[in-house]
Design an enzyme around this catalytic site. Structure first.
Site, PDB file in Angstrom:
ATOM      1  N   GLY A  16      44.478   1.104 -74.578  1.00  0.00           N
ATOM      2  CA  GLY A  16      44.722   1.993 -75.708  1.00  0.00           C
ATOM      3  C   GLY A  16      44.852   1.222 -77.007  1.00  0.00           C
ATOM      4  O   GLY A  16      44.241   1.579 -78.030  1.00  0.00           O
ATOM      5  N   CYS A  43      44.441  -3.001 -67.347  1.00  0.00           N
ATOM      6  CA  CYS A  43      43.145  -2.672 -66.740  1.00  0.00           C
ATOM      7  C   CYS A  43      42.304  -3.928 -66.517  1.00  0.00           C
ATOM      8  O   CYS A  43      41.773  -4.148 -65.435  1.00  0.00           O
ATOM      9  CB  CYS A  43      42.413  -1.679 -67.647  1.00  0.00           C
ATOM     10  SG  CYS A  43      40.698  -1.450 -67.183  1.00  0.00           S
ATOM     11  N   CYS A  48      42.549  -2.243 -62.971  1.00  0.00           N
ATOM     12  CA  CYS A  48      41.275  -1.669 -62.529  1.00  0.00           C
ATOM     13  C   CYS A  48      40.201  -2.710 -62.193  1.00  0.00           C
ATOM     14  O   CYS A  48      39.608  -2.666 -61.112  1.00  0.00           O
ATOM     15  CB  CYS A  48      40.677  -0.766 -63.607  1.00  0.00           C
ATOM     16  SG  CYS A  48      41.843   0.052 -64.680  1.00  0.00           S
ATOM     17  N   LYS A  51      41.051  -5.458 -59.499  1.00  0.00           N
ATOM     18  CA  LYS A  51      41.257  -4.706 -58.254  1.00  0.00           C
ATOM     19  C   LYS A  51      39.928  -4.265 -57.650  1.00  0.00           C
ATOM     20  O   LYS A  51      39.685  -4.419 -56.459  1.00  0.00           O
ATOM     21  CB  LYS A  51      42.151  -3.506 -58.566  1.00  0.00           C
ATOM     22  CG  LYS A  51      42.423  -2.608 -57.442  1.00  0.00           C
ATOM     23  CD  LYS A  51      41.855  -1.232 -57.443  1.00  0.00           C
ATOM     24  CE  LYS A  51      41.203  -0.572 -58.554  1.00  0.00           C
ATOM     25  NZ  LYS A  51      41.774   0.680 -58.980  1.00  0.00           N
ATOM     26  N   TYR A  99      37.487  -9.235 -75.202  1.00  0.00           N
ATOM     27  CA  TYR A  99      38.378  -8.311 -75.936  1.00  0.00           C
ATOM     28  C   TYR A  99      38.943  -8.991 -77.189  1.00  0.00           C
ATOM     29  O   TYR A  99      39.084  -8.361 -78.240  1.00  0.00           O
ATOM     30  CB  TYR A  99      39.522  -7.828 -75.023  1.00  0.00           C
ATOM     31  CG  TYR A  99      39.127  -6.644 -74.183  1.00  0.00           C
ATOM     32  CD1 TYR A  99      38.239  -6.767 -73.118  1.00  0.00           C
ATOM     33  CD2 TYR A  99      39.631  -5.372 -74.462  1.00  0.00           C
ATOM     34  CE1 TYR A  99      37.863  -5.676 -72.350  1.00  0.00           C
ATOM     35  CE2 TYR A  99      39.258  -4.271 -73.694  1.00  0.00           C
ATOM     36  CZ  TYR A  99      38.376  -4.430 -72.636  1.00  0.00           C
ATOM     37  OH  TYR A  99      38.006  -3.345 -71.886  1.00  0.00           O
ATOM     38  N   TYR A 179      47.881   5.794 -55.048  1.00  0.00           N
ATOM     39  CA  TYR A 179      46.536   5.225 -55.035  1.00  0.00           C
ATOM     40  C   TYR A 179      46.545   3.703 -55.030  1.00  0.00           C
ATOM     41  O   TYR A 179      45.723   3.076 -54.351  1.00  0.00           O
ATOM     42  CB  TYR A 179      45.676   5.822 -56.170  1.00  0.00           C
ATOM     43  CG  TYR A 179      45.809   5.176 -57.529  1.00  0.00           C
ATOM     44  CD1 TYR A 179      44.949   4.152 -57.915  1.00  0.00           C
ATOM     45  CD2 TYR A 179      46.776   5.589 -58.427  1.00  0.00           C
ATOM     46  CE1 TYR A 179      45.056   3.563 -59.166  1.00  0.00           C
ATOM     47  CE2 TYR A 179      46.883   5.015 -59.676  1.00  0.00           C
ATOM     48  CZ  TYR A 179      46.029   4.001 -60.050  1.00  0.00           C
ATOM     49  OH  TYR A 179      46.140   3.417 -61.281  1.00  0.00           O
ATOM     50  N   GLU A 183      44.806   1.477 -52.143  1.00  0.00           N
ATOM     51  CA  GLU A 183      43.738   0.539 -52.496  1.00  0.00           C
ATOM     52  C   GLU A 183      44.038  -0.860 -51.973  1.00  0.00           C
ATOM     53  O   GLU A 183      43.169  -1.512 -51.366  1.00  0.00           O
ATOM     54  CB  GLU A 183      43.561   0.516 -54.022  1.00  0.00           C
ATOM     55  CG  GLU A 183      42.972   1.816 -54.535  1.00  0.00           C
ATOM     56  CD  GLU A 183      42.811   1.883 -56.042  1.00  0.00           C
ATOM     57  OE1 GLU A 183      42.031   2.713 -56.516  1.00  0.00           O
ATOM     58  OE2 GLU A 183      43.471   1.128 -56.772  1.00  0.00           O
ATOM     59  N   ARG A 200      57.703   7.366 -47.665  1.00  0.00           N
ATOM     60  CA  ARG A 200      58.813   8.276 -47.323  1.00  0.00           C
ATOM     61  C   ARG A 200      58.363   9.726 -47.184  1.00  0.00           C
ATOM     62  O   ARG A 200      59.064  10.536 -46.592  1.00  0.00           O
ATOM     63  CB  ARG A 200      59.949   8.141 -48.330  1.00  0.00           C
ATOM     64  CG  ARG A 200      59.575   8.577 -49.706  1.00  0.00           C
ATOM     65  CD  ARG A 200      60.728   8.434 -50.652  1.00  0.00           C
ATOM     66  NE  ARG A 200      60.317   8.881 -51.971  1.00  0.00           N
ATOM     67  CZ  ARG A 200      61.048   8.785 -53.040  1.00  0.00           C
ATOM     68  NH1 ARG A 200      62.238   8.239 -52.972  1.00  0.00           N
ATOM     69  NH2 ARG A 200      60.612   9.218 -54.189  1.00  0.00           N
ATOM     70  N   ARG A 206      50.138  11.854 -52.622  1.00  0.00           N
ATOM     71  CA  ARG A 206      50.684  13.106 -53.160  1.00  0.00           C
ATOM     72  C   ARG A 206      49.836  13.565 -54.353  1.00  0.00           C
ATOM     73  O   ARG A 206      49.321  12.733 -55.090  1.00  0.00           O
ATOM     74  CB  ARG A 206      52.119  12.818 -53.622  1.00  0.00           C
ATOM     75  CG  ARG A 206      52.927  14.000 -54.029  1.00  0.00           C
ATOM     76  CD  ARG A 206      54.394  13.581 -54.095  1.00  0.00           C
ATOM     77  NE  ARG A 206      54.610  12.440 -54.984  1.00  0.00           N
ATOM     78  CZ  ARG A 206      54.928  12.541 -56.277  1.00  0.00           C
ATOM     79  NH1 ARG A 206      55.036  13.719 -56.843  1.00  0.00           N
ATOM     80  NH2 ARG A 206      55.131  11.460 -57.002  1.00  0.00           N
ATOM     81  N   GLY A 263      54.925   3.259 -57.669  1.00  0.00           N
ATOM     82  CA  GLY A 263      54.759   3.915 -58.964  1.00  0.00           C
ATOM     83  C   GLY A 263      54.992   2.967 -60.131  1.00  0.00           C
ATOM     84  O   GLY A 263      55.363   1.792 -59.936  1.00  0.00           O
ATOM     85  N   HIS A 437      16.846  14.327 -52.016  1.00  0.00           N
ATOM     86  CA  HIS A 437      16.864  14.079 -50.582  1.00  0.00           C
ATOM     87  C   HIS A 437      16.177  12.766 -50.238  1.00  0.00           C
ATOM     88  O   HIS A 437      15.162  12.444 -50.859  1.00  0.00           O
ATOM     89  CB  HIS A 437      16.137  15.243 -49.884  1.00  0.00           C
ATOM     90  CG  HIS A 437      16.117  15.115 -48.403  1.00  0.00           C
ATOM     91  ND1 HIS A 437      17.230  15.364 -47.629  1.00  0.00           N
ATOM     92  CD2 HIS A 437      15.122  14.752 -47.554  1.00  0.00           C
ATOM     93  CE1 HIS A 437      16.919  15.163 -46.362  1.00  0.00           C
ATOM     94  NE2 HIS A 437      15.660  14.788 -46.283  1.00  0.00           N
ATOM     95  N   GLU A 442      23.544  15.424 -52.009  1.00  0.00           N
ATOM     96  CA  GLU A 442      22.815  16.697 -51.944  1.00  0.00           C
ATOM     97  C   GLU A 442      23.655  17.788 -51.273  1.00  0.00           C
ATOM     98  O   GLU A 442      23.431  18.970 -51.477  1.00  0.00           O
ATOM     99  CB  GLU A 442      21.462  16.541 -51.248  1.00  0.00           C
ATOM    100  CG  GLU A 442      21.509  16.221 -49.770  1.00  0.00           C
ATOM    101  CD  GLU A 442      20.107  16.042 -49.162  1.00  0.00           C
ATOM    102  OE1 GLU A 442      19.276  16.948 -49.306  1.00  0.00           O
ATOM    103  OE2 GLU A 442      19.863  14.980 -48.551  1.00  0.00           O
TER     104      GLU A 442
END
Ligand code: FAD
Length: 464
Positions: A16, A43, A48, A51, A99, A179, A183, A200, A206, A263, A437, A442
């Site tokens: 950001g 990231c 990201c 990873k 960057y 996630y 991963e 848990r 979730r 988290g 196909h 598809e």
């Protein structure tokens, strides 16, 4: 003489912060940015990108097994962790440089230090004399791993340290089945580590569609990943060269390493936000309006620190909208509709829009189309693999509200489906689209049979 040193000062040069700083500068603002760790942020440096590179690396064991079915002889191949992690770090260094050059080229002043707020227009830069002032301050400080408050919590590693391991453990216990947990469970398992996930709740992931949750859990168990649900860590202690996780349920799990994937919390502490009177939400996130303005007029916030959706493209979108609003005279509210998201597990998940559960809460009538099948490639590779495709439809308008895919290339498929959903495509328009196909995708345009829950057994059934 200008009233302030900068038109905009950004705290945090992650997804950001870098986007906001560059755009504002290109739009004519005088911009400074402070970064306390490495330019690029989570990231690029420890999220990201590295990873996903590790996920690619971990998939070769399966690919090599697949290759045998296609006639290849693959004996004598072996895996070397130092090579993989070294090459990943080299790419991270390259991106960190790219960057940095982006900010440099845009004319943004960079301060590689920790910043804190002195007043609503003044920033203190650690380790430097003096302060800088800015008309507007953008807080883009991201988030950090939450570690459960149990005895021995200091023994946990988090995703951050996974990128710093000099050698692979033989076994790992991962606490948390969001996630990031799934991963890293897939990455470690693919590289031959014995993995136990402790969660848990009663199912992984979730907030994802139940069919994806059930489908991924059974696919991972099939690959030998230990998934223990309803298992909550009570304490961690050292045992021999490894660790023991004692569970509230009375049992215990031992492993060479213990990872918390429980988290992430917005990084809002200890740099003066509270003292400035910036309103913080229930988990410490900066409360902002639709233009990312905080409760203090000169202070804005974007990205994970606002805990709206902790994803890189969302942080970038919020930063772009912020720069358009403040520096291009174009008030741009942020828009989260149909943001696709992924789990780079093995098999992977791509998902966009409503889950079936959510759609049933929102709509009077919901139609479900789903298909689970053995992908063509698996017919020859012999891999025990089932792919799942699911569409969630508003029964009244025929609009496709959700698209959920589990299996190879799910994320690539769903990125494209997200365009159709965002444009308001109906199931009839999906059906009118010619199939490509043979492909897995598809299925999304050839599912004709509405799924009905089995009469006697309510609930989801990925294999129906
Ligand atoms: P960040 O990128 O975290 O940047 C914040 C920066 O602020 C950091 O560099 C930090 O050092 C700096 N900072 C903090 N406080 C200060 C201070 N006081 N002074 C100076 N600098 C400071 N998202 C996806 O979309 N797809 C994925 O596949 C994905 N995978 C992920 C995997 C992992 C393991 C993790 C941890 C995250 C992943 N994410 C993914 C989430 C994504 O990385 C974040 O949503 C995104 O980086 C948020 O950007 P940001 O600008 O808000 O914060």
């Amino acid at each position: 003489m200008a009233e302030y040193d900068y038109d905009l000062f950004v705290i945090g040069a992650g997804s950001g912060g870098v986007r906001a700083a560059r755009l504002a500068s290109e739009l004519g603002a005088k911009v400074g940015v402070a970064e306390e760790y490495r330019i690029g942020g989570t990231c690029v440096i420890r999220g990201c990108v590295p990873k996903k590179l590790l996920a690619y690396g971990s998939r070769y064991a399966g690919e090599i097994d697949d290759a045998r079915g296609f006639g290849w002889t693959c004996e004598g191949l072996r895996f070397d962790w130092p090579t993989l992690i070294h090459n990943v770090r080299r790419e991270v260094d390259r991106l960190n440089g790219a960057y940095t050059r982006t900010l440099e080229k845009a004319g943004v002043d960079r301060f590689l230090t920790r910043a804190s707020l002195d007043d609503p227009h003044t920033i203190k830069l650690a380790g430097r004399d003096g302060k800088v002032s800015a008309k507007t301050i953008l807080v883009a400080t991201g988030s950090h791993p939450f570690i459960p408050d149990v005895p021995g919590r200091e023994l946990f590693i988090t995703s951050n340290e996974c990128f710093e391991l000099e050698e692979l453990p033989k076994s790992i216990a991962i606490v948390g089945a969001g996630y990031i947990g799934m991963e890293f469970a897939s990455i470690f398992a693919g590289l031959g580590v014995t993995v136990t996930v402790l969660h848990r709740g009663d199912q992984i992931l979730r907030d994802f569609d139940d069919d994806l949750r059930d489908g991924l859990a059974s696919a991972m168990r099939n690959r030998g990943v230990g998934l223990r649900m309803n298992a909550e860590a009570a304490s961690i202690e050292k045992e021999g060269n490894g660790f023991r996780v004692n569970l509230k349920q009375g049992d215990c799990v031992t492993a060479d390493l213990v990872m918390a994937a429980t988290g992430r919390l917005p990084s809002t502490m200890n740099f003066g936000l509270q003292q400035m009177g910036v309103e913080l939400g229930w988990n410490g996130h900066v409360v902002v309006d639709e233009y990312s303005k905080s409760s203090v007029d000169s202070i804005y916030a974007v990205g994970d620190v606002t805990d709206r959706m902790q994803l890189t493209p969302v942080a970038i979108h919020e930063a772009t909208a912020f720069a358009e609003t403040l520096f291009n005279d174009t008030p741009t509210p942020v828009d989260y509709s149909f943001t696709p998201t992924a789990v780079f597990s093995e098999p992977e998940i791509g998902t966009v829009g409503c889950t079936e559960q959510k759609a049933r809460e929102m709509c009077r009538s919901v139609d479900i189309y789903k298909s689970s099948f053995k992908p063509l490639r698996a017919t020859v590779s012999g891999r025990d693999e089932t792919m799942l495709m699911k569409l969630v439809i508003d029964g009244e308008t025929d609009k496709v509200l959700g698209c959920h895919v589990l299996g190879a290339d799910a994320v690539e498929i769903v990125q494209m489906a997200a365009i159709a959903l965002r444009l308001g495509a109906t199931k009839a328009q999906f059906d009118a689209t010619r199939a490509l196909h043979p492909s897995a995708a598809e299925e999304l345009v050839t599912m004709r049979q509405r799924w009905e829950p089995p009469a006697a057994v309510a609930g989801s059934d990925a294999a129906a």
